[in-house]
Design an enzyme around this catalytic site. Structure first.
Site, PDB file in Angstrom:
ATOM      1  N   ARG A   1       3.722   1.056 -38.830  1.00  0.00           N
ATOM      2  CA  ARG A   1       3.713  -0.506 -38.842  1.00  0.00           C
ATOM      3  C   ARG A   1       2.550  -0.847 -39.203  1.00  0.00           C
ATOM      4  NH1 ARG A   1       8.161  -0.905 -33.983  1.00  0.00           N
ATOM      5  NH2 ARG A   1       9.848  -0.735 -35.346  1.00  0.00           N
TER       6      ARG A   1
ATOM      7  N   HIS B   1       4.547   1.884 -25.245  1.00  0.00           N
ATOM      8  CA  HIS B   1       5.200   1.302 -26.280  1.00  0.00           C
ATOM      9  C   HIS B   1       5.909   0.291 -26.013  1.00  0.00           C
ATOM     10  CE1 HIS B   1       7.393   1.274 -29.929  1.00  0.00           C
ATOM     11  NE2 HIS B   1       8.605   1.181 -29.416  1.00  0.00           N
TER      12      HIS B   1
ATOM     13  N   ASN C   1      19.290   3.117 -19.291  1.00  0.00           N
ATOM     14  CA  ASN C   1      18.924   4.222 -20.016  1.00  0.00           C
ATOM     15  C   ASN C   1      18.414   5.462 -18.766  1.00  0.00           C
ATOM     16  OD1 ASN C   1      19.890   3.344 -22.102  1.00  0.00           O
ATOM     17  ND2 ASN C   1      17.598   2.540 -22.770  1.00  0.00           N
TER      18      ASN C   1
ATOM     19  N   ARG D   1      17.935  -2.603 -27.160  1.00  0.00           N
ATOM     20  CA  ARG D   1      17.889  -4.069 -26.977  1.00  0.00           C
ATOM     21  C   ARG D   1      18.653  -5.210 -27.977  1.00  0.00           C
ATOM     22  NH1 ARG D   1      11.782  -6.286 -27.465  1.00  0.00           N
ATOM     23  NH2 ARG D   1      10.875  -5.058 -28.855  1.00  0.00           N
TER      24      ARG D   1
ATOM     25  N   ARG E   1      12.141  -4.332 -23.957  1.00  0.00           N
ATOM     26  CA  ARG E   1      12.551  -2.842 -23.744  1.00  0.00           C
ATOM     27  C   ARG E   1      12.670  -2.713 -22.364  1.00  0.00           C
ATOM     28  NH1 ARG E   1       8.051  -3.042 -27.645  1.00  0.00           N
ATOM     29  NH2 ARG E   1       8.588  -2.247 -29.626  1.00  0.00           N
TER      30      ARG E   1
ATOM     31  N   GLY F   1      22.754  11.938 -28.941  1.00  0.00           N
ATOM     32  CA  GLY F   1      22.906  10.355 -29.338  1.00  0.00           C
ATOM     33  C   GLY F   1      23.025  10.390 -30.802  1.00  0.00           C
ATOM     34  N   ALA F   2      24.364   9.888 -31.176  1.00  0.00           N
ATOM     35  CA  ALA F   2      24.418   9.846 -32.678  1.00  0.00           C
ATOM     36  C   ALA F   2      24.734   8.225 -33.270  1.00  0.00           C
ATOM     37  CB  ALA F   2      25.894  10.728 -32.800  1.00  0.00           C
ATOM     38  N   GLY F   3      24.090   7.597 -32.677  1.00  0.00           N
ATOM     39  CA  GLY F   3      24.044   6.004 -33.164  1.00  0.00           C
ATOM     40  C   GLY F   3      23.362   5.741 -34.360  1.00  0.00           C
ATOM     41  N   GLN F   4      22.643   4.576 -34.338  1.00  0.00           N
ATOM     42  CA  GLN F   4      22.016   4.100 -35.678  1.00  0.00           C
ATOM     43  C   GLN F   4      20.632   5.486 -35.858  1.00  0.00           C
ATOM     44  OE1 GLN F   4      23.575   2.298 -37.462  1.00  0.00           O
ATOM     45  NE2 GLN F   4      22.962   0.062 -36.901  1.00  0.00           N
TER      46      GLN F   4
END
Ligand code: NAI
Ligand code: OAA
EC number: 1.1.1.37
Length: 320
Positions: A152, A176, A96, A83, A89, A10-13
């Protein structure tokens, strides 16, 4: 000695941010895999061209061929879809799950000795499915969520107490999702548990409750702001912390989605728990004691994850 090999599926964000961080920290050579032609190649080249100015030594390669991940020491999986506002999610499960099948088989056939960190949502069900599809040992397949949720929580607490984030510790366990369990009793400022800080008058229970809720909603808060996708800087940093713990045998105590076999009373099930990560992968699940209330929150979260795992089995009959 050859540099370690890090495969990013996966080379997304998140994948692109992982590649940048791995190169800057010189964790190893990076292979970016994605089905979107040009994306991994473009990001690999762009990051490699930052090397001379940044001064790192790492090779980066983009590919659509699973053969290029052969012999990877670490695989970090972000393949799939994120999403958008208005979605949970869990809405990502069907699409997925199919991606996890392709990725699991790709890892099984090409990098069976890797330490695998899944990030794709809904996290706890996807890491379970990825382990099933890949057949890798359960101590070598885990999911990233607890490090992010705890980061967070630590960030919000540092703002409330106006202290360094370095002096705030936190444990967020469970699945999660909306049912995650920020454990205030096991979260501290300079070693002082949060309930004691309320007694001392440094904050109030109401303020602490609001921070706990903001932590639970942390992913949705970013989705609502970005509108086109979800968080990626902090998720990538969190997964790199786990990968580094493995590659450098750091024996870090980090919360992550790990396979529980007896621990927490669970029988062959993935959910967010405290773990020790070192050269052996998930070397230990730290089976902490919980109060009745904490246990009830944890059980509620486990039940939510169980529902998602059952949904996976309903969609793909090959899942046991
Ligand atoms: N566990 C956690 O704490 C977090 C999980 N996430 C999840 O991580 C995932 C990735 O997020 P982003 O990087 O922002 O998404 P993105 O959409 O930017 O990147 C996903 C990439 O996966 C690729 N892809 C799709 N199917 C594929 C396949 N079969 N094989 C290889 N690549 C494939 C796409 O082409 C795309 O480049 C999402 O599911 C998101 O919900 C996001 C933040 C935190
Ligand atoms: O909220 C999302 O969809 C992405 C995620 O898991 C997070 O940022 O915690």
């Amino acid at each position: 000695m050859a540099r370690p090999k890090i495969a990013l599926i996966g080379a997304g964000q998140i994948g692109g941010t992982l590649a940048h961080l791995a190169a800057m920290k010189e964790l190893g050579d990076v292979v970016l895999f994605d089905i979107a032609e040009g994306t991994p190649e473009g990001k690999a080249l762009d990051i490699a061209e930052s090397g001379p100015s940044e001064g790192f030594d790492a090779r980066l390669k983009g590919t659509q061929d699973y053969a290029d991940i052969a012999g990877a020491d670490v695989c970090i999986v972000t393949a799939g879809v994120p999403r958008k506002p208005g979605m949970s999610r869990d809405d990502l499960l069907g699409i997925n799950l199919k991606v996890m099948k392709a990725v699991g088989e790709g890892i099984r056939d090409n990098a069976p000795d890797a330490f695998v960190i899944c990030i794709t949502n809904p996290l706890d069900a996807m890491v379970w499915a990825l382990q099933q599809f890949s057949g890798l040992p359960t101590n070598k397949v885990c999911g990233m969520a607890g490090v992010l949720d705890s980061a967070r929580f630590r960030h919000f607490l540092s703002l409330e107490f106006d202290v360094s984030m370095k002096d705030v510790t936190a444990f967020v366990l469970g699945g999660h999702g909306d049912t995650m369990v920020p454990l205030t009793r096991y979260s501290t400022v300079a070693g002082i548990p949060l309930p004691d800080l309320v007694s001392m008058g440094w904050t109030t229970q109401d303020k602490l409750d609001a921070i706990v809720q903001r932590t639970r909603d942390g992913g949705a808060e970013i989705v609502g702001l970005l509108k086109t996708g979800s968080a990626f800087y902090a998720p990538a940093t969190s997964a790199i912390e786990m990968a580094e713990a493995y590659l450098k045998d750091q024996k870090r105590v980090l919360p992550c989605a790990a396979y529980c076999d007896g621990e927490f009373g669970l029988d062959g099930f993935y959910v967010g728990v405290p773990t020790v990560i070192g050269a052996g992968g998930i070397e230990k699940v730290v089976d902490i004691k919980m109060t009745k209330d904490e246990q009830a929150m944890f059980d509620n979260s486990v039940n939510a994850v169980k529902g998602l795992v059952e949904a996976c089995k309903g969609i793909d009959g090959s899942l046991a």
